[in-house]
Design an enzyme around this catalytic site. Structure first.
Site, mmCIF file in Angstrom:
data_model
loop_
_atom_site.group_PDB
_atom_site.id
_atom_site.type_symbol
_atom_site.label_atom_id
_atom_site.label_comp_id
_atom_site.label_asym_id
_atom_site.label_seq_id
_atom_site.Cartn_x
_atom_site.Cartn_y
_atom_site.Cartn_z
ATOM 1 N N GLN A 35 0.832 -1.204 0.000
ATOM 2 C CA GLN A 35 0.000 0.000 0.000
ATOM 3 C C GLN A 35 0.868 1.256 0.000
ATOM 4 O OE1 GLN A 35 -2.193 -1.028 3.498
ATOM 5 N NE2 GLN A 35 -0.372 -1.120 4.764
ATOM 6 N N HIS A 66 -7.524 3.921 19.800
ATOM 7 C CA HIS A 66 -6.584 2.997 20.435
ATOM 8 C C HIS A 66 -7.052 2.576 21.828
ATOM 9 C CE1 HIS A 66 -3.404 4.716 17.548
ATOM 10 N NE2 HIS A 66 -3.704 3.497 17.164
ATOM 11 N N ASP A 90 0.646 0.851 13.466
ATOM 12 C CA ASP A 90 1.080 2.130 14.041
ATOM 13 C C ASP A 90 1.495 1.990 15.500
ATOM 14 O OD1 ASP A 90 -1.282 2.578 15.810
ATOM 15 O OD2 ASP A 90 -2.358 2.804 13.923
ATOM 16 N N ASP A 110 1.529 -7.487 11.813
ATOM 17 C CA ASP A 110 1.053 -6.626 10.731
ATOM 18 C C ASP A 110 1.801 -6.991 9.458
ATOM 19 O OD1 ASP A 110 0.886 -4.182 8.948
ATOM 20 O OD2 ASP A 110 -0.372 -3.510 10.607
ATOM 21 N N ASP A 141 1.668 -12.130 7.375
ATOM 22 C CA ASP A 141 0.249 -12.220 7.049
ATOM 23 C C ASP A 141 -0.540 -12.616 8.297
ATOM 24 O OD1 ASP A 141 -2.253 -12.767 6.080
ATOM 25 O OD2 ASP A 141 -1.614 -14.256 4.619
ATOM 26 N N GLY A 142 -1.422 -11.740 8.759
ATOM 27 C CA GLY A 142 -2.192 -12.014 9.968
ATOM 28 C C GLY A 142 -3.134 -13.187 9.826
ATOM 29 N N ASP A 160 -7.003 -5.028 14.633
ATOM 30 C CA ASP A 160 -6.848 -3.585 14.438
ATOM 31 C C ASP A 160 -6.432 -3.371 12.991
ATOM 32 O OD1 ASP A 160 -6.163 -0.931 14.400
ATOM 33 O OD2 ASP A 160 -4.589 -1.068 15.915
ATOM 34 N N SER A 161 -7.406 -3.427 12.102
ATOM 35 C CA SER A 161 -7.113 -3.443 10.671
ATOM 36 C C SER A 161 -7.623 -2.187 9.985
ATOM 37 C CB SER A 161 -7.772 -4.661 10.020
ATOM 38 O OG SER A 161 -9.183 -4.514 10.030
ATOM 39 N N PRO A 167 -5.240 -5.259 1.640
ATOM 40 C CA PRO A 167 -4.565 -6.210 2.523
ATOM 41 C C PRO A 167 -5.428 -6.716 3.673
ATOM 42 C CG PRO A 167 -3.135 -4.325 2.047
ATOM 43 C CD PRO A 167 -4.489 -3.997 1.488
#
EC number: 2.5.1.16
Length: 285
Positions: A35, A66, A90, A110, A141-142, A160-161, A167
């Protein structure tokens, strides 16, 4: 999205609306294998992270998201020790999770390392816990990570996507939820960002349906303000293996939590468990 006259504007087609930030300059841009990540300096909201044209966070208001994707689930579980975060590059969610002294390990997986590197550079306040001995940062890859996670080994899975495209598309279906169900202990909790309850209730309903097909039996969607996201109102959805779970939380522990938050409190947690009537009706609560 568009940038003109020193403004960054993200258009949100489902509601025919937009959100904009006055910017003083572009600080960085990286095209990862997955991305495009951009960082802008705004005049009033601190730094701004954009991924593939969509606003991800600002320095000024990221705490809403968060804190709400972390603390309600952590105080709902009786004694969370092992936490897995899928996405969350992040690192703000990881920081909130590790404020809980009872957490013994927190793995963040992530797919895009560049999100974390950009956050470390431009949002270092979110990365305070990256060097915590309890933290494990993986860039993979989660979906595959959860598929290979040992059965009954995790107390809380936090998804948390980004939005369910690109992706993150594979993080919103029955197959992925089955992997989460398998990895969680019997009293485990799955919590996932679930978009805007004002604009995307059908998506929330679909998520909960897919979670149910995977074996989860009880659900609770928690709305909260998030100014930088479309409609300014967002949500997370918790799922439990237990039938008729009421998602009662450790109120005394939340009141005496021993760490600072900017939004989350025990009193707020009590209130957010009561859905607005239009949300409750749509979700059958």
């Amino acid at each position: 999205m568009s940038t003109n006259d020193n403004w960054y504007i993200e258009h949100f087609q489902p509601t025919g609306s937009a959100i904009g930030y006055r910017i003083s300059g572009k600080l960085d841009e990286v095209q990862s294998p997955f991305q495009k990540i951009e960082i802008y300096q705004t005049t009033d909201w601190g730094k701004l992270m954009i991924i593939d044209g969509a606003v991800m966070l600002t320095s000024r208001d990221n705490f809403f998201y968060h804190e709400m994707i972390s603390h309600p689930a952590l105080f709902t579980h009786a004694a969370p020790k092992r936490v897995v975060i899928i996405g969350g590059g992040d690192c703000g969610t990881l920081r909130e999770v590790l404020k809980h002294p009872g957490v013994e390990s927190a793995t963040q997986c992530d797919i895009d390392e560049q999100v974390t590197r950009m956050s470390e550079k431009y949002f270092p306040e979110l990365c305070d816990s990256n060097d915590d001995a309890r933290a494990e940062l993986l860039f993979d890859d989660g979906v595959a990570y959860m598929a290979n996670c040992p059965a009954g080994s995790v107390d809380i899975v936090i998804v948390d996507s980004t939005d369910p495209v690109g992706p993150a598309e594979g993080l919103f279906n029955k197959s992925f939820y089955e992997s989460c169900f398998k990895a969680l202990k019997d009293d485990g909790i799955l919590v996932q960002q679930s978009e805007s309850p004002l604009a995307l209730l059908d998506l929330i309903k679909e998520m909960r349906t897919e979670m149910g097909k995977a074996g989860f039996q009880s659900f609770k969607t928690l709305p909260f303000p998030q100014p930088c996201y479309p409609t300014g109102w967002w949500s997370v959805t918790m799922a439990s293996k237990q039938a008729n779970a009421d998602f009662a939380f450790r109120q005394a522990d939340a009141q005496a939590k021993g760490f600072d938050t900017l939004y989350y409190t025990a009193h707020l947690h009590t209130g957010v468990l009561v859905a607005p009537p239009f949300v409750a009706k749509a979700l059958g609560e």
